[in-house]
Scaffold this active site. Structure first.
Site, PDB file in Angstrom:
ATOM      1  N   CYS A  41       0.969  -1.219   0.073  1.00  0.00           N
ATOM      2  CA  CYS A  41      -0.045  -0.081   0.093  1.00  0.00           C
ATOM      3  C   CYS A  41       0.986   1.282   0.138  1.00  0.00           C
ATOM      4  O   CYS A  41       1.359   1.702   0.941  1.00  0.00           O
ATOM      5  CB  CYS A  41      -0.979   0.067   1.263  1.00  0.00           C
ATOM      6  SG  CYS A  41      -1.868   1.412   1.392  1.00  0.00           S
ATOM      7  N   CYS A  44      -0.381   4.059   2.163  1.00  0.00           N
ATOM      8  CA  CYS A  44      -0.071   3.885   3.756  1.00  0.00           C
ATOM      9  C   CYS A  44       1.484   3.759   4.275  1.00  0.00           C
ATOM     10  O   CYS A  44       1.798   4.161   5.158  1.00  0.00           O
ATOM     11  CB  CYS A  44      -0.308   2.102   3.880  1.00  0.00           C
ATOM     12  SG  CYS A  44      -1.992   1.655   3.474  1.00  0.00           S
ATOM     13  N   ASP A  45       2.272   3.230   3.443  1.00  0.00           N
ATOM     14  CA  ASP A  45       3.692   3.159   3.470  1.00  0.00           C
ATOM     15  C   ASP A  45       4.557   4.024   2.678  1.00  0.00           C
ATOM     16  O   ASP A  45       5.865   4.097   2.896  1.00  0.00           O
ATOM     17  CB  ASP A  45       4.186   1.594   3.481  1.00  0.00           C
ATOM     18  CG  ASP A  45       3.531   0.780   4.361  1.00  0.00           C
ATOM     19  OD1 ASP A  45       2.965   1.221   5.501  1.00  0.00           O
ATOM     20  OD2 ASP A  45       3.045  -0.483   4.085  1.00  0.00           O
TER      21      ASP A  45
END
Length: 183
Positions: A41, A44-45
């Site tokens: 992701c 997300c990251d």
């Protein structure tokens, strides 16, 4: 009636919302490197890789969106796709091609993850000529699709060829009182 591992329950309606998981590449060591250079992701990251070199594997909308997002934070982004062009919607094509830090590796697949304690690079193979190349990386974002988490209802609820629950416009499944929502 609903049979579960905790017993039997009665309800007027059952809503199935099991979601979907990211598809893995299925390469040796991939699961061991999740959180240590391998991610699924970019939203997300991605910020963990600010100013670093990363690769995105895939060619659909998710991969294109991930590569575009990462091009704004990473020093270098390799986009690795097994075909000779993106399957993503045209809206992604020009921004990716115009991004100075995005480099494409067409007709290629990741065949090996290079690591010690964390990901240090990948080996890719050109699917047309068989040539292999090593690329030093800090991060690898796998964006090759999603797998529906429907194993628990397989054989009971009708699924499509991809394993997703078939539901009508009112979220009804083939079993009265059972509905499906979400991914």
């Amino acid at each position: 009636r609903l049979q579960t591992s905790d017993g039997e329950f009665s309800a007027r309606a059952v809503i199935i919302a099991t979601g979907a998981d990211h598809r893995a590449l299925g390469i040796d060591g991939e699961q061991d490197l999740v959180g240590r250079g391998v991610a699924y992701c970019a939203a997300c990251d991605g910020m963990l890789f600010r100013g670093k070199t990363v690769a995105v594997v895939g060619g659909g909308n998710s991969a294109a969106a991930d590569a575009l997002l990462l091009s704004r934070v990473a020093k270098k982004v390799y986009l690795i796709h097994r075909r000779d062009s993106l399957r993503a919607t045209k809206i992604y094509h020009a921004p990716l091609k115009n991004a100075e830090n995005v480099e494409f590796r067409w007709n290629s697949a990741v065949v090996e993850l290079l690591s010690d304690e964390k990901l240090s690079g990948i080996r890719i193979k050109n699917l047309q000529n068989g040539e292999e190349e090593e690329i030093e990386l800090d991060g690898l974002f796998v964006s090759v699709g999603r797998k529906p988490a429907t194993e628990l209802v397989a054989g009971q609820i009708h699924l499509d060829e991809g394993g997703y629950i078939l539901a009508d416009e009112n979220t009804r499944t083939n079993i009265a009182g059972v509905y499906a929502v979400g991914d």
